[in-house]
Design an enzyme around this catalytic site. Sequence first.
Site, PDB file in Angstrom:
ATOM      1  CB  CYS A  98      60.615 -18.889  33.825  1.00 28.69           C
ATOM      2  SG  CYS A  98      59.939 -17.762  32.583  1.00 28.69           S
ATOM      3  CB  CYS A 194      54.527 -21.950  29.333  1.00 29.34           C
ATOM      4  SG  CYS A 194      56.303 -21.622  29.304  1.00 29.34           S
TER       5      CYS A 194
END
EC number: 2.8.1.13
Length: 353
Positions: A98, A194
């Site tokens: 990410c 997440c």
Amino acid sequence: MSKGIVALAMSGGVDSSVSAYILKERGYDVIGIYMDLWRDERKGYCNKSAAEDARRVAEKLDIPFHVINIEKKFKDNVIDYFIDEYLSGRTPNPCVACNKTIKFEAFFNAAKEFGADFMATGHYCKIEERNGRKVIVKAEDDKKDQTYMMYNLKQYQLERTIMPCGEYKKDHIREIAENIGLDVYNKKDSQEICFIPDNDHGGFIKRNYKSKIKQGNFVDKAGKIIGKHKGIIYYTIGQRKGLGIALGKPAYVIDINPITNEVVIGDEEDIFRTELIAKDVNFIPFDKLEKSMELEAKVRYSAKPSKATIIPLENNKVKVVFQNKQRAITKGQSVVFYDKDMLVGGGIIEEIV
């Protein structure tokens, strides 16, 4: 006089919220940007509350606020990568992926589109200049240091990135938030991935790619079948719990073979190794490793750095030889190199030698 325009990645958490305040106090014009990354099909918009928290902070601090949608890029580069790695018998680190493709590429580019001179995040790292290059240095708060996740950053990114939290202890960040009246001052830190809020990666993959999960055999080091496993995605190197086999002694996962769909079981001593090969290596203080270096390295976020020799190989790979045996070196995870407090670089563990 303004020091320039900063596009700040806001998550709705205390770190990015206080970063907005610090940057504004230092004389920057701050633009708050929330990244809409993914939606849970079972729940709809999964992070609506986080976006609203970020919006309220922006209003409190009187800074512009925007939401940008990066769902497709996040799915292609983080979620699909995460699933593919597990299906290939490796254990990925989605936060590293990410940072590389979303926060410091997609967001970096979005910041430029908003006319920003810099981008900023709430990460716990410091950026300094040493020997004419930008480098990443461990945060003031050792317990919160996030340099392990940052080894992919390039000079052009570091030259335009600010990470205010790196200069503070976490308790101080919360104290600032409370003192300036931010409701998020006591918001809990997120511990899970997440897009997997329940921390059940196996369940997440099963919901999305059930047809690709195949049962297979547990085998010992000699290749003898000693039981059945429920799918290689559920296992990682060094795992002892949840195997569902009784051998009369502690059993550990020592290897995963995606070709034969086998999980190899051994003793605890088998998961301690000293050498690995890493691919997709990036270095920060210099462009290329020309000769072997004596550094410190660690093979997981929570590990302590250990003395190691980093040996350059062809095709952007290195061999890492640790002075002492390391527990559960795992394919797909990152090995990261340090010179005292400075992050030197890192790569993805491809092979355990």
